[in-house]
Design a protein around this motif. Structure first.
Motif, PDB file in Angstrom:
ATOM      1  N   MET A   1       0.843  -1.179   0.000  1.00  0.00           N
ATOM      2  CA  MET A   1       0.000   0.000   0.000  1.00  0.00           C
ATOM      3  C   MET A   1       0.885   1.238   0.000  1.00  0.00           C
ATOM      4  N   THR A   2       0.619   2.129  -0.914  1.00  0.00           N
ATOM      5  CA  THR A   2       1.374   3.370  -1.011  1.00  0.00           C
ATOM      6  C   THR A   2       0.798   4.396  -0.043  1.00  0.00           C
ATOM      7  N   ARG A   3       1.689   5.026   0.675  1.00  0.00           N
ATOM      8  CA  ARG A   3       1.273   6.098   1.584  1.00  0.00           C
ATOM      9  C   ARG A   3       1.854   7.399   1.095  1.00  0.00           C
ATOM     10  N   TYR A   4       1.082   8.447   1.251  1.00  0.00           N
ATOM     11  CA  TYR A   4       1.555   9.763   0.860  1.00  0.00           C
ATOM     12  C   TYR A   4       0.978  10.799   1.801  1.00  0.00           C
ATOM     13  N   LYS A   5       1.662  11.903   1.901  1.00  0.00           N
ATOM     14  CA  LYS A   5       1.236  12.998   2.771  1.00  0.00           C
ATOM     15  C   LYS A   5       0.094  13.721   2.107  1.00  0.00           C
ATOM     16  N   ARG A   6      -1.048  13.728   2.764  1.00  0.00           N
ATOM     17  CA  ARG A   6      -2.192  14.461   2.242  1.00  0.00           C
ATOM     18  C   ARG A   6      -2.126  15.890   2.743  1.00  0.00           C
ATOM     19  N   GLU A   7      -2.665  16.795   1.977  1.00  0.00           N
ATOM     20  CA  GLU A   7      -2.628  18.210   2.326  1.00  0.00           C
ATOM     21  C   GLU A   7      -3.965  18.653   2.909  1.00  0.00           C
ATOM     22  N   PHE A   8      -3.904  19.314   4.050  1.00  0.00           N
ATOM     23  CA  PHE A   8      -5.088  19.863   4.697  1.00  0.00           C
ATOM     24  C   PHE A   8      -4.799  21.307   5.086  1.00  0.00           C
ATOM     25  N   ILE A   9      -5.848  22.092   5.159  1.00  0.00           N
ATOM     26  CA  ILE A   9      -5.709  23.456   5.639  1.00  0.00           C
ATOM     27  C   ILE A   9      -6.365  23.510   7.019  1.00  0.00           C
ATOM     28  N   PHE A  10      -5.554  23.739   8.030  1.00  0.00           N
ATOM     29  CA  PHE A  10      -6.049  23.830   9.394  1.00  0.00           C
ATOM     30  C   PHE A  10      -6.080  25.299   9.795  1.00  0.00           C
ATOM     31  N   ASP A  11      -7.197  25.731  10.355  1.00  0.00           N
ATOM     32  CA  ASP A  11      -7.324  27.118  10.802  1.00  0.00           C
ATOM     33  C   ASP A  11      -6.462  27.302  12.044  1.00  0.00           C
ATOM     34  N   LYS A  12      -5.494  28.178  11.951  1.00  0.00           N
ATOM     35  CA  LYS A  12      -4.585  28.408  13.071  1.00  0.00           C
ATOM     36  C   LYS A  12      -5.227  29.220  14.188  1.00  0.00           C
ATOM     37  N   ASN A  13      -6.379  29.808  13.914  1.00  0.00           N
ATOM     38  CA  ASN A  13      -7.050  30.642  14.898  1.00  0.00           C
ATOM     39  C   ASN A  13      -8.239  29.935  15.542  1.00  0.00           C
ATOM     40  N   VAL A  14      -8.206  28.626  15.648  1.00  0.00           N
ATOM     41  CA  VAL A  14      -9.361  27.895  16.167  1.00  0.00           C
ATOM     42  C   VAL A  14      -9.719  28.326  17.590  1.00  0.00           C
ATOM     43  N   ASN A  15      -8.734  28.619  18.432  1.00  0.00           N
ATOM     44  CA  ASN A  15      -9.035  29.077  19.790  1.00  0.00           C
ATOM     45  C   ASN A  15      -9.761  30.417  19.772  1.00  0.00           C
ATOM     46  N   GLU A  16      -9.360  31.292  18.851  1.00  0.00           N
ATOM     47  CA  GLU A  16     -10.017  32.592  18.726  1.00  0.00           C
ATOM     48  C   GLU A  16     -11.464  32.418  18.255  1.00  0.00           C
ATOM     49  N   ILE A  17     -11.682  31.534  17.309  1.00  0.00           N
ATOM     50  CA  ILE A  17     -13.031  31.273  16.801  1.00  0.00           C
ATOM     51  C   ILE A  17     -13.925  30.733  17.913  1.00  0.00           C
ATOM     52  N   VAL A  18     -13.420  29.764  18.664  1.00  0.00           N
ATOM     53  CA  VAL A  18     -14.192  29.183  19.763  1.00  0.00           C
ATOM     54  C   VAL A  18     -14.499  30.245  20.813  1.00  0.00           C
ATOM     55  N   SER A  19     -13.501  31.035  21.170  1.00  0.00           N
ATOM     56  CA  SER A  19     -13.677  32.088  22.165  1.00  0.00           C
ATOM     57  C   SER A  19     -14.760  33.080  21.745  1.00  0.00           C
ATOM     58  N   LYS A  20     -14.686  33.507  20.481  1.00  0.00           N
ATOM     59  CA  LYS A  20     -15.657  34.465  19.958  1.00  0.00           C
ATOM     60  C   LYS A  20     -17.076  33.863  19.976  1.00  0.00           C
ATOM     61  N   ASN A  21     -17.179  32.595  19.622  1.00  0.00           N
ATOM     62  CA  ASN A  21     -18.490  31.958  19.587  1.00  0.00           C
ATOM     63  C   ASN A  21     -19.051  31.702  20.984  1.00  0.00           C
ATOM     64  N   ILE A  22     -18.198  31.422  21.944  1.00  0.00           N
ATOM     65  CA  ILE A  22     -18.671  31.264  23.326  1.00  0.00           C
ATOM     66  C   ILE A  22     -19.337  32.559  23.772  1.00  0.00           C
ATOM     67  N   LYS A  23     -18.670  33.669  23.533  1.00  0.00           N
ATOM     68  CA  LYS A  23     -19.235  34.970  23.924  1.00  0.00           C
ATOM     69  C   LYS A  23     -20.535  35.246  23.175  1.00  0.00           C
ATOM     70  N   LYS A  24     -20.540  34.997  21.873  1.00  0.00           N
ATOM     71  CA  LYS A  24     -21.724  35.255  21.042  1.00  0.00           C
ATOM     72  C   LYS A  24     -22.927  34.438  21.530  1.00  0.00           C
ATOM     73  N   TYR A  25     -22.738  33.147  21.702  1.00  0.00           N
ATOM     74  CA  TYR A  25     -23.858  32.295  22.090  1.00  0.00           C
ATOM     75  C   TYR A  25     -24.276  32.522  23.545  1.00  0.00           C
ATOM     76  N   ARG A  26     -23.323  32.895  24.397  1.00  0.00           N
ATOM     77  CA  ARG A  26     -23.671  33.206  25.786  1.00  0.00           C
ATOM     78  C   ARG A  26     -24.575  34.432  25.830  1.00  0.00           C
ATOM     79  N   LYS A  27     -24.212  35.452  25.057  1.00  0.00           N
ATOM     80  CA  LYS A  27     -25.030  36.672  25.028  1.00  0.00           C
ATOM     81  C   LYS A  27     -26.395  36.407  24.407  1.00  0.00           C
ATOM     82  N   GLN A  28     -26.445  35.599  23.355  1.00  0.00           N
ATOM     83  CA  GLN A  28     -27.733  35.258  22.738  1.00  0.00           C
ATOM     84  C   GLN A  28     -28.652  34.547  23.728  1.00  0.00           C
TER      85      GLN A  28
END
Length: 90
Positions: A1-28
């Protein structure tokens, strides 16, 4: 079986996104930081810093899960960048 490195784009700001959404949904939900802290068994200062620092501090998946239950928001919604979604639609 051939293995190769697959390419993915990971959001480096995931903590910021989660933080922003916690505040947004808490206020809602009209829940104060103090009440959220009590409900998820964390300190008020932790919740305040989590929202204020905008991703500079992270939290565990268990904590995000607890917040999702308390605020009655599906867990996956905390990881969605609404601004990016809006920009990609334009």
């Amino acid at each position: 079986m051939t293995r190769y490195k697959r390419e993915f784009i990971f959001d480096k700001n995931v903590n910021e996104i989660v933080s922003k959404n916690i505040k947004k949904y808490r206020k809602q939900a009209k829940v104060t930081q103090e009440q959220l802290a009590l409900d998820i068994e964390k300190s008020y200062d932790f919740v305040r810093r989590l929202e204020f620092k905008k991703g500079k501090i992270g939290c565990s998946l268990d904590t995000v899960y607890r917040i999702s239950v308390v605020l009655n928001v599906p867990l996956y919604k905390f990881f969605i960048d609404e601004e990016e979604t809006k920009n990609s639609l334009n």
